[in-house]
Design an enzyme around this catalytic site. Sequence first.
Site, short mmCIF file in Angstrom:
data_model
loop_
_atom_site.label_atom_id
_atom_site.label_comp_id
_atom_site.label_asym_id
_atom_site.label_seq_id
_atom_site.Cartn_x
_atom_site.Cartn_y
_atom_site.Cartn_z
N MET A 24 22.38 30.08 42.24
CA MET A 24 21.64 29.21 41.05
C MET A 24 22.57 29.12 39.71
O MET A 24 22.49 28.11 39.18
CB MET A 24 20.23 29.54 40.88
CG MET A 24 19.34 29.45 42.17
SD MET A 24 19.73 27.97 43.13
CE MET A 24 19.11 26.47 41.72
N GLU A 25 23.10 30.01 39.40
CA GLU A 25 23.80 30.33 38.16
C GLU A 25 24.95 29.40 38.26
O GLU A 25 25.39 28.72 37.46
CB GLU A 25 24.25 31.82 37.86
CG GLU A 25 23.15 32.52 37.26
CD GLU A 25 22.07 32.89 38.16
OE1 GLU A 25 20.92 33.25 37.98
OE2 GLU A 25 22.24 32.75 39.58
N ASP A 57 26.38 13.57 28.09
CA ASP A 57 25.83 13.49 26.77
C ASP A 57 27.00 13.12 25.60
O ASP A 57 26.58 12.13 24.67
CB ASP A 57 25.39 15.00 26.26
CG ASP A 57 24.60 14.71 24.78
OD1 ASP A 57 23.90 13.79 24.63
OD2 ASP A 57 24.87 15.70 23.98
N LEU A 109 11.69 30.83 38.85
CA LEU A 109 11.43 32.23 39.67
C LEU A 109 12.88 32.88 39.83
O LEU A 109 13.08 33.72 40.62
CB LEU A 109 10.98 31.36 41.16
CG LEU A 109 9.67 31.10 41.22
CD1 LEU A 109 9.31 30.70 42.52
CD2 LEU A 109 8.55 31.72 40.43
N CYS A 110 13.85 32.34 38.89
CA CYS A 110 15.38 33.21 38.98
C CYS A 110 14.98 34.48 38.18
O CYS A 110 14.33 34.46 37.33
CB CYS A 110 16.23 32.38 38.61
SG CYS A 110 16.75 30.87 39.69
N HIS A 111 15.72 35.31 38.62
CA HIS A 111 15.75 36.69 38.21
C HIS A 111 17.03 36.79 36.81
O HIS A 111 17.91 36.04 36.88
CB HIS A 111 16.17 37.90 39.09
CG HIS A 111 15.27 38.13 39.99
ND1 HIS A 111 15.04 37.45 41.23
CD2 HIS A 111 14.29 39.10 40.16
CE1 HIS A 111 14.12 37.57 41.94
NE2 HIS A 111 13.67 38.85 41.32
#
Length: 159
Positions: free
Chosen positions: A113-114, A128, A75-77
């Site tokens: 969120m970014e 990793d 739901l992020c733009h």
Amino acid sequence: MSQLTHINSVGEAHMVDVAAKAETIREARAEAFITMNAKTLNMIINGSHHKGDVFATARIAGIQAAKKTWDLIPLCHPLLLIKVEVLLEAQTSNNSIRIESYCRLSGKTGVEMEALTAASIAALTIYDMCKAVQNDMVISTVRLLEKTGGKSGDFKVTP
């Protein structure tokens, strides 16, 4: 408690319409930690890891992740970031690496969120690259440190 904006009137998830919102400068900082044994951390610091420069790879991965957040979180733009920075700091006192991300844009929706995605993916990239040397590394304390801009106002973690 505030109304959840990603849920519509019948309880379904939806992408928020931000068309009516004002464009403002929005910034966010986030952090994450990855803890490992001293041997693994020294290998990273000394540049002797057989996969190459772990910090450079993690930094680039974090930057790329910030740019792809909209593709990862449903739901992020999609946002036009104007600045993404990922800083990595070895902390030999506790055999960890602190990752801090910073994202900035001029837009209609926040950039938290970014920043969180950048810090998380940088930590996952370190894991990793080092998992062949150590499998029990721990990623922890992924959190938003501060954000500015937008209708909800500013936020900063208090020490």
